[in-house]
Design a protein around this motif. Sequence first.
Motif, PDB file in Angstrom:
ATOM      1  N   GLY A  36       0.863 -12.474 -15.760  1.00  0.00           N
ATOM      2  CA  GLY A  36       0.234 -12.040 -15.681  1.00  0.00           C
ATOM      3  C   GLY A  36      -0.999 -10.770 -15.958  1.00  0.00           C
ATOM      4  N   GLY A  37      -1.118 -10.060 -14.990  1.00  0.00           N
ATOM      5  CA  GLY A  37      -2.032  -8.645 -16.027  1.00  0.00           C
ATOM      6  C   GLY A  37      -0.650  -7.789 -16.207  1.00  0.00           C
ATOM      7  N   GLY A  38       0.703  -7.182 -15.905  1.00  0.00           N
ATOM      8  CA  GLY A  38       1.709  -6.785 -16.483  1.00  0.00           C
ATOM      9  C   GLY A  38       1.902  -6.877 -18.212  1.00  0.00           C
ATOM     10  N   ALA A  39       1.359  -8.645 -17.771  1.00  0.00           N
ATOM     11  CA  ALA A  39       2.565  -8.246 -19.558  1.00  0.00           C
ATOM     12  C   ALA A  39       1.967  -7.974 -21.286  1.00  0.00           C
ATOM     13  CB  ALA A  39       2.428  -9.862 -19.371  1.00  0.00           C
ATOM     14  N   LYS A  40       0.228  -7.877 -21.169  1.00  0.00           N
ATOM     15  CA  LYS A  40       0.037  -6.960 -21.822  1.00  0.00           C
ATOM     16  C   LYS A  40       0.733  -5.137 -22.080  1.00  0.00           C
ATOM     17  CE  LYS A  40      -2.577  -7.167 -25.186  1.00  0.00           C
ATOM     18  NZ  LYS A  40      -2.318  -7.439 -26.245  1.00  0.00           N
ATOM     19  N   ILE A  63      -4.024 -13.903 -15.955  1.00  0.00           N
ATOM     20  CA  ILE A  63      -3.850 -13.025 -14.960  1.00  0.00           C
ATOM     21  C   ILE A  63      -4.066 -14.163 -13.683  1.00  0.00           C
ATOM     22  CG2 ILE A  63      -4.713 -11.275 -15.666  1.00  0.00           C
ATOM     23  CD1 ILE A  63      -7.884 -11.962 -14.551  1.00  0.00           C
ATOM     24  N   ARG A  64      -3.968 -15.655 -13.848  1.00  0.00           N
ATOM     25  CA  ARG A  64      -4.285 -16.291 -12.223  1.00  0.00           C
ATOM     26  C   ARG A  64      -3.392 -17.314 -12.436  1.00  0.00           C
ATOM     27  NH1 ARG A  64     -10.521 -18.226 -14.134  1.00  0.00           N
ATOM     28  NH2 ARG A  64      -8.865 -18.837 -16.120  1.00  0.00           N
ATOM     29  N   VAL A  65      -2.246 -16.843 -13.513  1.00  0.00           N
ATOM     30  CA  VAL A  65      -0.533 -17.935 -13.538  1.00  0.00           C
ATOM     31  C   VAL A  65       0.363 -17.792 -12.086  1.00  0.00           C
ATOM     32  CG1 VAL A  65       1.044 -15.932 -14.222  1.00  0.00           C
ATOM     33  CG2 VAL A  65       1.190 -18.620 -15.107  1.00  0.00           C
ATOM     34  N   ASN A  66      -0.130 -16.443 -11.223  1.00  0.00           N
ATOM     35  CA  ASN A  66       0.376 -16.856  -9.495  1.00  0.00           C
ATOM     36  C   ASN A  66      -0.144 -17.655  -9.120  1.00  0.00           C
ATOM     37  OD1 ASN A  66       2.277 -15.788  -8.590  1.00  0.00           O
ATOM     38  ND2 ASN A  66       1.091 -14.341  -7.189  1.00  0.00           N
ATOM     39  N   ALA A  67      -1.363 -17.824  -9.291  1.00  0.00           N
ATOM     40  CA  ALA A  67      -2.314 -18.498  -8.075  1.00  0.00           C
ATOM     41  C   ALA A  67      -1.989 -19.697  -8.847  1.00  0.00           C
ATOM     42  CB  ALA A  67      -3.818 -18.118  -8.216  1.00  0.00           C
ATOM     43  N   LYS A  68      -2.442 -20.382  -9.496  1.00  0.00           N
ATOM     44  CA  LYS A  68      -1.596 -21.542 -10.222  1.00  0.00           C
ATOM     45  C   LYS A  68      -0.292 -22.405 -10.059  1.00  0.00           C
ATOM     46  CE  LYS A  68      -4.620 -21.020 -14.367  1.00  0.00           C
ATOM     47  NZ  LYS A  68      -4.921 -21.166 -15.789  1.00  0.00           N
ATOM     48  N   GLY A  69       1.038 -21.787 -10.025  1.00  0.00           N
ATOM     49  CA  GLY A  69       1.969 -21.804  -9.376  1.00  0.00           C
ATOM     50  C   GLY A  69       2.306 -22.275  -8.412  1.00  0.00           C
ATOM     51  N   TYR A  70       1.148 -21.067  -7.416  1.00  0.00           N
ATOM     52  CA  TYR A  70       1.360 -21.590  -5.614  1.00  0.00           C
ATOM     53  C   TYR A  70       0.511 -22.800  -5.600  1.00  0.00           C
ATOM     54  CZ  TYR A  70       1.618 -20.436  -0.567  1.00  0.00           C
ATOM     55  OH  TYR A  70       1.201 -21.135   0.864  1.00  0.00           O
ATOM     56  N   GLU A  71      -0.638 -22.737  -6.026  1.00  0.00           N
ATOM     57  CA  GLU A  71      -1.200 -24.370  -6.278  1.00  0.00           C
ATOM     58  C   GLU A  71      -0.779 -25.675  -6.227  1.00  0.00           C
ATOM     59  OE1 GLU A  71      -5.462 -26.120  -6.905  1.00  0.00           O
ATOM     60  OE2 GLU A  71      -4.444 -24.384  -8.426  1.00  0.00           O
TER      61      GLU A  71
END
Length: 83
Positions: A35-39, A58-66
């Motif tokens: 996500g955004g905090g990774a940078k 930054i959308r990786v969390n939403a993709k995982g939940y989907e």
Amino acid sequence: MKIIPFEERYRQDFINFNTDWIIYNPNLMKLYVMGGGAKVVKLVGDYDSENVTFNHDIRVNAKGYEYFCYMKLRRQKAMASAG
């Protein structure tokens, strides 16, 4: 009053973050920062580059939940057709 740029304030907050509750042994597991905090972690963090993987999406969390929901619905469908 001293004006501190946003990036510096964010860096200070990150550095002063209380990590007493985090239990992470880099010898036993890889660390995935997403996500955004990774940078921010990549820029100012102290880490072993061999054991840390960064995903800057930054959308990786939403993709995982989907994906989780998709798999749950797929399993429910399989259970309904089996029973």
